[in-house]
Design a protein around this motif. Sequence first.
Motif, PDB file in Angstrom:
ATOM      1  N   ARG A  12       0.853  -1.194   0.000  1.00  5.30           N
ATOM      2  CA  ARG A  12       0.000   0.000   0.000  1.00  5.30           C
ATOM      3  C   ARG A  12       0.888   1.243   0.000  1.00  5.30           C
ATOM      4  NH1 ARG A  12      -5.438  -0.569   1.830  1.00  5.30           N
ATOM      5  NH2 ARG A  12      -6.100  -2.672   1.370  1.00  5.30           N
ATOM      6  N   ASP A  13       0.300   2.354  -0.458  1.00  5.85           N
ATOM      7  CA  ASP A  13       1.032   3.617  -0.489  1.00  5.85           C
ATOM      8  C   ASP A  13       1.437   4.055   0.912  1.00  5.85           C
ATOM      9  OD1 ASP A  13       0.732   3.762  -3.160  1.00  5.85           O
ATOM     10  OD2 ASP A  13      -0.793   5.328  -3.162  1.00  5.85           O
ATOM     11  N   GLU A  16      -0.893   5.825   3.445  1.00  6.79           N
ATOM     12  CA  GLU A  16      -1.847   5.147   4.323  1.00  6.79           C
ATOM     13  C   GLU A  16      -1.241   4.825   5.690  1.00  6.79           C
ATOM     14  OE1 GLU A  16      -3.683   1.667   2.687  1.00  6.79           O
ATOM     15  OE2 GLU A  16      -4.353   2.687   0.883  1.00  6.79           O
ATOM     16  N   ALA A  61      -4.568   4.221   7.789  1.00  3.53           N
ATOM     17  CA  ALA A  61      -5.737   4.406   6.922  1.00  3.53           C
ATOM     18  C   ALA A  61      -6.250   3.075   6.402  1.00  3.53           C
ATOM     19  CB  ALA A  61      -5.403   5.329   5.757  1.00  3.53           C
ATOM     20  N   CYS A  63      -5.812  -1.262   7.833  1.00  5.65           N
ATOM     21  CA  CYS A  63      -6.275  -2.197   8.866  1.00  5.65           C
ATOM     22  C   CYS A  63      -5.925  -1.720  10.280  1.00  5.65           C
ATOM     23  CB  CYS A  63      -5.692  -3.587   8.613  1.00  5.65           C
ATOM     24  SG  CYS A  63      -3.888  -3.658   8.656  1.00  5.65           S
ATOM     25  N   ARG A  65      -3.321  -1.852  11.965  1.00  4.06           N
ATOM     26  CA  ARG A  65      -2.418  -2.666  12.777  1.00  4.06           C
ATOM     27  C   ARG A  65      -1.035  -2.044  12.755  1.00  4.06           C
ATOM     28  NH1 ARG A  65      -6.713  -4.886  14.988  1.00  4.06           N
ATOM     29  NH2 ARG A  65      -7.686  -3.608  13.442  1.00  4.06           N
TER      30      ARG A  65
ATOM     31  N   PRO B  65      -7.536 -11.641   4.827  1.00  7.43           N
ATOM     32  CA  PRO B  65      -7.576 -10.179   4.851  1.00  7.43           C
ATOM     33  C   PRO B  65      -8.298  -9.590   3.648  1.00  7.43           C
ATOM     34  CG  PRO B  65      -5.405 -10.922   5.487  1.00  7.43           C
ATOM     35  CD  PRO B  65      -6.184 -12.146   5.083  1.00  7.43           C
ATOM     36  N   ASN B  66      -9.067  -8.544   3.911  1.00  5.71           N
ATOM     37  CA  ASN B  66      -9.715  -7.766   2.852  1.00  5.71           C
ATOM     38  C   ASN B  66     -10.645  -8.588   1.975  1.00  5.71           C
ATOM     39  OD1 ASN B  66      -8.457  -5.182   3.449  1.00  5.71           O
ATOM     40  ND2 ASN B  66      -6.570  -6.188   2.833  1.00  5.71           N
ATOM     41  N   TRP B  78     -13.986  -7.898   6.228  1.00  5.90           N
ATOM     42  CA  TRP B  78     -12.758  -7.988   7.027  1.00  5.90           C
ATOM     43  C   TRP B  78     -12.159  -6.594   7.144  1.00  5.90           C
ATOM     44  CZ3 TRP B  78      -7.647  -6.717   6.870  1.00  5.90           C
ATOM     45  CH2 TRP B  78      -6.754  -7.426   7.686  1.00  5.90           C
ATOM     46  N   LEU B  79     -11.939  -6.128   8.376  1.00  2.00           N
ATOM     47  CA  LEU B  79     -11.288  -4.822   8.575  1.00  2.00           C
ATOM     48  C   LEU B  79      -9.919  -4.975   9.216  1.00  2.00           C
ATOM     49  CD1 LEU B  79     -14.216  -2.622   9.959  1.00  2.00           C
ATOM     50  CD2 LEU B  79     -13.558  -2.987   7.600  1.00  2.00           C
ATOM     51  N   GLY B  80      -9.703  -6.076   9.903  1.00  2.00           N
ATOM     52  CA  GLY B  80      -8.434  -6.327  10.576  1.00  2.00           C
ATOM     53  C   GLY B  80      -8.458  -7.758  11.075  1.00  2.00           C
ATOM     54  N   PRO B  81      -7.306  -8.270  11.564  1.00  2.00           N
ATOM     55  CA  PRO B  81      -7.273  -9.660  12.010  1.00  2.00           C
ATOM     56  C   PRO B  81      -8.205  -9.925  13.190  1.00  2.00           C
ATOM     57  CG  PRO B  81      -5.205  -8.532  12.479  1.00  2.00           C
ATOM     58  CD  PRO B  81      -5.997  -7.618  11.621  1.00  2.00           C
ATOM     59  N   GLU B  83     -11.069  -7.634  13.618  1.00  2.00           N
ATOM     60  CA  GLU B  83     -12.093  -6.611  13.444  1.00  2.00           C
ATOM     61  C   GLU B  83     -12.858  -6.811  12.139  1.00  2.00           C
ATOM     62  OE1 GLU B  83     -10.568  -2.623  13.516  1.00  2.00           O
ATOM     63  OE2 GLU B  83     -12.566  -1.743  13.576  1.00  2.00           O
ATOM     64  N   GLY B 130      -5.178   4.796  -4.714  1.00  2.00           N
ATOM     65  CA  GLY B 130      -3.948   4.185  -5.208  1.00  2.00           C
ATOM     66  C   GLY B 130      -4.016   2.682  -5.385  1.00  2.00           C
ATOM     67  N   LEU B 131      -5.121   2.049  -5.026  1.00  2.00           N
ATOM     68  CA  LEU B 131      -5.202   0.591  -5.117  1.00  2.00           C
ATOM     69  C   LEU B 131      -5.400   0.135  -6.560  1.00  2.00           C
ATOM     70  CD1 LEU B 131      -7.537  -0.419  -2.165  1.00  2.00           C
ATOM     71  CD2 LEU B 131      -5.068  -0.480  -2.271  1.00  2.00           C
ATOM     72  N   ALA B 144     -11.541  -3.217   0.975  1.00  2.00           N
ATOM     73  CA  ALA B 144     -10.298  -2.589   1.405  1.00  2.00           C
ATOM     74  C   ALA B 144     -10.632  -1.326   2.166  1.00  2.00           C
ATOM     75  CB  ALA B 144      -9.431  -2.252   0.196  1.00  2.00           C
ATOM     76  N   GLN B 145      -9.800  -1.032   3.139  1.00  2.00           N
ATOM     77  CA  GLN B 145      -9.870   0.271   3.775  1.00  2.00           C
ATOM     78  C   GLN B 145      -8.732   1.087   3.206  1.00  2.00           C
ATOM     79  OE1 GLN B 145     -10.755  -0.318   8.270  1.00  2.00           O
ATOM     80  NE2 GLN B 145      -9.708  -2.118   7.498  1.00  2.00           N
ATOM     81  N   THR B 146      -9.052   2.243   2.692  1.00  2.00           N
ATOM     82  CA  THR B 146      -8.022   3.056   2.074  1.00  2.00           C
ATOM     83  C   THR B 146      -8.488   4.506   2.106  1.00  2.00           C
ATOM     84  OG1 THR B 146      -6.666   3.301   0.089  1.00  2.00           O
ATOM     85  CG2 THR B 146      -8.957   2.689  -0.255  1.00  2.00           C
ATOM     86  N   ALA B 147      -7.734   5.359   1.450  1.00  2.00           N
ATOM     87  CA  ALA B 147      -8.151   6.746   1.355  1.00  2.00           C
ATOM     88  C   ALA B 147      -8.506   7.023  -0.095  1.00  2.00           C
ATOM     89  CB  ALA B 147      -7.038   7.668   1.819  1.00  2.00           C
TER      90      ALA B 147
END
Lengths: 91, 195
Positions: A12-13, A16, A61, A63, A65, B65-66, B78-81, B83, B130-131, B144-147
């Motif tokens: 990821r960038d 984030e 931004a 997960c 972690r 994940p994701n 899925w937001l986290g291991p 969450e 950017g994904l 995915a969680q991203t901006a």
Amino acid sequence: MLSIPCPYCGPRDVTEFSYGGDGNVRPPTGPDAASEAAWSAYVYLRANPRGVHEELWQHSAGCRRWIRVTRNTLTHEMHGSAPARASAAAS
Amino acid sequence: MPEAVRTYAFDACAAGAENSTVVAPGVTIAERRPRSMLNVRGDPADAGLASALRESFNVTLPLEPNTVTAAGATRALWLGPDEWLLVSERHALQPPASPGRGTLTDLSHGRAVLRLSGPDVRAVLAKGCGLDLHPREFPVDRCAQTAIAKVSVILDHVQPDVFDLYCPRSYARSFWGWVTEACAEYGCRIAPPAS
């Protein structure tokens, strides 16, 4: 732009992530007995290596972690990453 | 107890903007109004949490994940291991009384959701994200969680060329501005909200 390999989400960038500093700095053991110099070193002194560096990042931004990333500070080459918690338990 | 009147964050933006006359739109925007969103925290190996989720919502949490698992009208993202986000189109999800050692928090009012669909949806998202969203890298049932445009967004690939974007509701107006502007060049149809 740096691309940081999150052990969960993949590359990821860097935008984030939040930087968490040197991954191998630990507070002095026995905080009451530790000298002022030891505390000062823990708070202020960093190695600033030219080359491979182990550092903490938070995927803030994504997960969210904390992860431990091995990065070459000269070339920005990424040598891998691991969940911060797992590597803390292993050491 | 009467249910509180629910307001929707994109209402103020979309009201009066619906335009069904656009021919062959590259992107269609519709506010999505899921009835319920629950945040789940806990150890996925905890049998109490797993059985509570199965009994209450018929949901199995995704461990990869994701990714997303879908059970009827409920999606588990899925937001986290440790969450996840449970989203239900129709049902008001009631947190189970004893979710093992997990925690469930009702966040239904926390995020506003836009559904973007159409042949040019990836081109629009690429302007602010950017994904790699090529179906090979980001297939259906991947999240995915991203901006996106610097707004923190949960992205859910629901069906081919259909993406749900969950943004914090206080960012809804600003995010709406970016999305409509980014879509404009492809021909953008604004559809009435989908429940």
